[in-house]
Design a protein around this motif. Structure first.
Motif, PDB file in Angstrom:
ATOM      1  N   ALA A  80     -16.717 -28.714  -3.852  1.00  0.00           N
ATOM      2  CA  ALA A  80     -16.282 -28.454  -2.477  1.00  0.00           C
ATOM      3  C   ALA A  80     -16.199 -29.757  -1.690  1.00  0.00           C
ATOM      4  CB  ALA A  80     -17.231 -27.471  -1.795  1.00  0.00           C
ATOM      5  N   ASP A  81     -17.166 -30.657  -1.901  1.00  0.00           N
ATOM      6  CA  ASP A  81     -17.150 -31.948  -1.215  1.00  0.00           C
ATOM      7  C   ASP A  81     -15.934 -32.773  -1.625  1.00  0.00           C
ATOM      8  OD1 ASP A  81     -19.489 -31.345   0.103  1.00  0.00           O
ATOM      9  OD2 ASP A  81     -20.774 -32.450  -1.290  1.00  0.00           O
ATOM     10  N   HIS A  82     -15.635 -32.786  -2.914  1.00  0.00           N
ATOM     11  CA  HIS A  82     -14.482 -33.545  -3.397  1.00  0.00           C
ATOM     12  C   HIS A  82     -13.176 -33.003  -2.809  1.00  0.00           C
ATOM     13  CE1 HIS A  82     -16.010 -35.867  -7.155  1.00  0.00           C
ATOM     14  NE2 HIS A  82     -16.984 -35.724  -6.274  1.00  0.00           N
ATOM     15  N   LEU A  83     -12.996 -31.698  -2.879  1.00  0.00           N
ATOM     16  CA  LEU A  83     -11.753 -31.115  -2.377  1.00  0.00           C
ATOM     17  C   LEU A  83     -11.615 -31.321  -0.880  1.00  0.00           C
ATOM     18  CD1 LEU A  83     -11.694 -27.858  -4.532  1.00  0.00           C
ATOM     19  CD2 LEU A  83     -10.223 -29.874  -4.779  1.00  0.00           C
ATOM     20  N   ARG A  84     -12.739 -31.299  -0.167  1.00  0.00           N
ATOM     21  CA  ARG A  84     -12.694 -31.578   1.277  1.00  0.00           C
ATOM     22  C   ARG A  84     -12.231 -33.011   1.522  1.00  0.00           C
ATOM     23  NH1 ARG A  84     -16.131 -34.349   4.012  1.00  0.00           N
ATOM     24  NH2 ARG A  84     -17.766 -34.114   2.435  1.00  0.00           N
ATOM     25  N   LEU A  85     -12.752 -33.953   0.758  1.00  0.00           N
ATOM     26  CA  LEU A  85     -12.355 -35.349   0.921  1.00  0.00           C
ATOM     27  C   LEU A  85     -10.876 -35.552   0.607  1.00  0.00           C
ATOM     28  CD1 LEU A  85     -15.476 -37.148  -0.580  1.00  0.00           C
ATOM     29  CD2 LEU A  85     -14.664 -37.316   1.782  1.00  0.00           C
ATOM     30  N   TRP A  86     -10.402 -34.882  -0.435  1.00  0.00           N
ATOM     31  CA  TRP A  86      -8.978 -34.987  -0.758  1.00  0.00           C
ATOM     32  C   TRP A  86      -8.127 -34.449   0.384  1.00  0.00           C
ATOM     33  CZ3 TRP A  86      -6.717 -37.906  -4.162  1.00  0.00           C
ATOM     34  CH2 TRP A  86      -7.429 -38.318  -5.291  1.00  0.00           C
ATOM     35  N   ARG A  87      -8.499 -33.327   0.952  1.00  0.00           N
ATOM     36  CA  ARG A  87      -7.716 -32.732   2.048  1.00  0.00           C
ATOM     37  C   ARG A  87      -7.773 -33.615   3.294  1.00  0.00           C
ATOM     38  NH1 ARG A  87      -9.909 -27.835  -0.300  1.00  0.00           N
ATOM     39  NH2 ARG A  87      -8.187 -26.607  -1.172  1.00  0.00           N
ATOM     40  N   GLY A 104      -7.152 -28.609  -9.617  1.00  0.00           N
ATOM     41  CA  GLY A 104      -7.528 -27.221  -9.879  1.00  0.00           C
ATOM     42  C   GLY A 104      -8.898 -26.912  -9.327  1.00  0.00           C
ATOM     43  N   ASP A 105      -9.744 -26.311 -10.146  1.00  0.00           N
ATOM     44  CA  ASP A 105     -11.118 -26.026  -9.722  1.00  0.00           C
ATOM     45  C   ASP A 105     -12.105 -27.049 -10.283  1.00  0.00           C
ATOM     46  OD1 ASP A 105     -11.173 -25.343 -12.374  1.00  0.00           O
ATOM     47  OD2 ASP A 105     -11.553 -23.216 -12.052  1.00  0.00           O
ATOM     48  N   LEU A 106     -11.592 -28.214 -10.684  1.00  0.00           N
ATOM     49  CA  LEU A 106     -12.415 -29.320 -11.183  1.00  0.00           C
ATOM     50  C   LEU A 106     -13.335 -28.874 -12.325  1.00  0.00           C
ATOM     51  CD1 LEU A 106     -13.172 -31.082  -7.798  1.00  0.00           C
ATOM     52  CD2 LEU A 106     -12.039 -32.140  -9.755  1.00  0.00           C
ATOM     53  N   GLY A 107     -12.756 -28.130 -13.245  1.00  0.00           N
ATOM     54  CA  GLY A 107     -13.474 -27.763 -14.457  1.00  0.00           C
ATOM     55  C   GLY A 107     -14.526 -26.695 -14.298  1.00  0.00           C
ATOM     56  N   LEU A 108     -14.538 -25.989 -13.179  1.00  0.00           N
ATOM     57  CA  LEU A 108     -15.536 -24.946 -12.965  1.00  0.00           C
ATOM     58  C   LEU A 108     -15.416 -23.873 -14.046  1.00  0.00           C
ATOM     59  CD1 LEU A 108     -17.747 -23.742 -11.142  1.00  0.00           C
ATOM     60  CD2 LEU A 108     -15.923 -22.553  -9.884  1.00  0.00           C
ATOM     61  N   GLY A 109     -16.491 -23.652 -14.775  1.00  0.00           N
ATOM     62  CA  GLY A 109     -16.512 -22.628 -15.804  1.00  0.00           C
ATOM     63  C   GLY A 109     -15.935 -23.048 -17.144  1.00  0.00           C
ATOM     64  N   THR A 110     -15.287 -24.215 -17.206  1.00  0.00           N
ATOM     65  CA  THR A 110     -14.683 -24.655 -18.470  1.00  0.00           C
ATOM     66  C   THR A 110     -15.274 -25.961 -18.991  1.00  0.00           C
ATOM     67  OG1 THR A 110     -12.898 -25.849 -17.330  1.00  0.00           O
ATOM     68  CG2 THR A 110     -12.493 -23.526 -17.910  1.00  0.00           C
ATOM     69  N   THR A 111     -16.010 -26.688 -18.168  1.00  0.00           N
ATOM     70  CA  THR A 111     -16.566 -27.971 -18.584  1.00  0.00           C
ATOM     71  C   THR A 111     -18.059 -28.008 -18.306  1.00  0.00           C
ATOM     72  OG1 THR A 111     -16.064 -29.009 -16.441  1.00  0.00           O
ATOM     73  CG2 THR A 111     -14.397 -29.179 -18.161  1.00  0.00           C
ATOM     74  N   LYS A 112     -18.812 -28.499 -19.300  1.00  0.00           N
ATOM     75  CA  LYS A 112     -20.263 -28.613 -19.166  1.00  0.00           C
ATOM     76  C   LYS A 112     -20.694 -30.061 -18.995  1.00  0.00           C
ATOM     77  CE  LYS A 112     -24.585 -27.339 -21.508  1.00  0.00           C
ATOM     78  NZ  LYS A 112     -25.186 -26.709 -22.712  1.00  0.00           N
ATOM     79  N   ASN A 118     -13.753 -35.135 -17.775  1.00  0.00           N
ATOM     80  CA  ASN A 118     -12.841 -36.281 -17.791  1.00  0.00           C
ATOM     81  C   ASN A 118     -11.650 -36.042 -18.711  1.00  0.00           C
ATOM     82  OD1 ASN A 118     -14.613 -37.560 -16.078  1.00  0.00           O
ATOM     83  ND2 ASN A 118     -15.470 -38.918 -17.642  1.00  0.00           N
ATOM     84  N   ILE A 119     -11.935 -35.503 -19.897  1.00  0.00           N
ATOM     85  CA  ILE A 119     -10.872 -35.282 -20.871  1.00  0.00           C
ATOM     86  C   ILE A 119      -9.918 -34.195 -20.391  1.00  0.00           C
ATOM     87  CG2 ILE A 119     -10.415 -34.453 -23.215  1.00  0.00           C
ATOM     88  CD1 ILE A 119     -13.052 -35.921 -24.022  1.00  0.00           C
ATOM     89  N   GLU A 120     -10.447 -33.124 -19.824  1.00  0.00           N
ATOM     90  CA  GLU A 120      -9.588 -32.051 -19.323  1.00  0.00           C
ATOM     91  C   GLU A 120      -8.644 -32.560 -18.232  1.00  0.00           C
ATOM     92  OE1 GLU A 120     -10.486 -28.345 -16.457  1.00  0.00           O
ATOM     93  OE2 GLU A 120     -11.193 -27.997 -18.519  1.00  0.00           O
TER      94      GLU A 120
END
Length: 239
Positions: A80-87, A104-112, A118-120
């Motif tokens: 949320a902080d990152h997306l706020r900064l981008w906006r 997108g959602d910055l890897g939420l649920g798909t990256t551990k 980074n790769i995604e």
């Protein structure tokens, strides 16, 4: 066969993607030691007050921890902080919707791990930039040895004739060992033209998403260095 291998970075600058583009095979060197406070889990964006860091929090438990073992710390609402900064800092950019789509959602649920994230993101950006270089992970190659010996094992397993490296590796690469194994050493040139950018004086040392936000699909035409690479150690010629 030109092979490039480098550690993953969090939404890196355009030179990283030029590096991928310049290889026949690109390898994420993901099973090496994670270093704190590096490009592995942070990068820079432009703001009206100058450039600033955006950082993904990670769990750094030991000095021997590998990049591929370094988990993202989900205690913090960093997405949320990152997306706020981008906006806040890029909403005025013409192609900002493209950036939001790539994040997108910055890897939420798909990256551990930070490596997963980074790769995604790097693969998504490569697709946007029409970069089709085959990509592998060093952890897939069951490498042996340390330092340059380990690198040579990687290069041999991929039938490399040329190793493409960043020039900063000059301090620790064993050039003679590469030559003895019939592998040419080539250093990547990072010489780029400025592009239209928000917030004052041009700064090229920011994430590739700054270029995409301002130039959109044209970014694929702006990632190639203006200068040729430098051949440091030519492979020996057979007589």
């Amino acid at each position: 066969m030109r092979v490039a291998a480098i550690q993953s970075s969090f939404i890196p600058w355009r030179g990283y993607f030029d590096f991928i583009l310049g290889a026949d095979i690109f390898v994420f060197y993901d099973d090496v030691q994670f270093s704190k406070n590096t490009w592995r889990n942070r990068n820079r964006i432009k703001t009206p007050q100058g450039s600033r860091w955006i950082t993904v929090p990670v769990r750094h438990r030991s000095l021997s921890q590998l990049i591929c073992e370094t988990e993202i710390d989900e205690k913090y609402n960093w997405r949320a902080d990152h997306l706020r900064l981008w906006r806040e800092n890029y909403a005025e950019a013409q192609f900002f919707p493209d950036v939001l789509n790539l994040l997108g959602d910055l890897g939420l649920g798909t990256t551990k791990t930070i490596s997963d994230l980074n790769i995604e993101l790097t693969k998504k950006i490569c697709e946007y930039l029409n970069i089709s270089t085959p990509i592998m992970l060093s952890s897939e190659l069951a490498l042996e040895g340390t330092k340059t010996k380990r690198l040579i094992d990687l290069l041999k397993k991929l039938n490399a004739s040329t190793y493409l490296s960043g020039p900063s590796a000059d301090a620790y690469l064993d050039k003679e060992a590469l030559q003895e194994n019939g592998i040419q050493l080539e250093y990547k040139s990072y010489d780029y033209s400025p592009y239209p950018q928000l917030w004052g004086e041009f700064n090229g040392e920011v994430t590739i998403l700054d270029l995409i936000a301002n130039c959109g699909p044209q970014a694929s035409q702006l990632i190639c260095s203006n200068s040729p690479n430098t051949i440091i150690a030519p492979a020996p010629t057979s007589e």
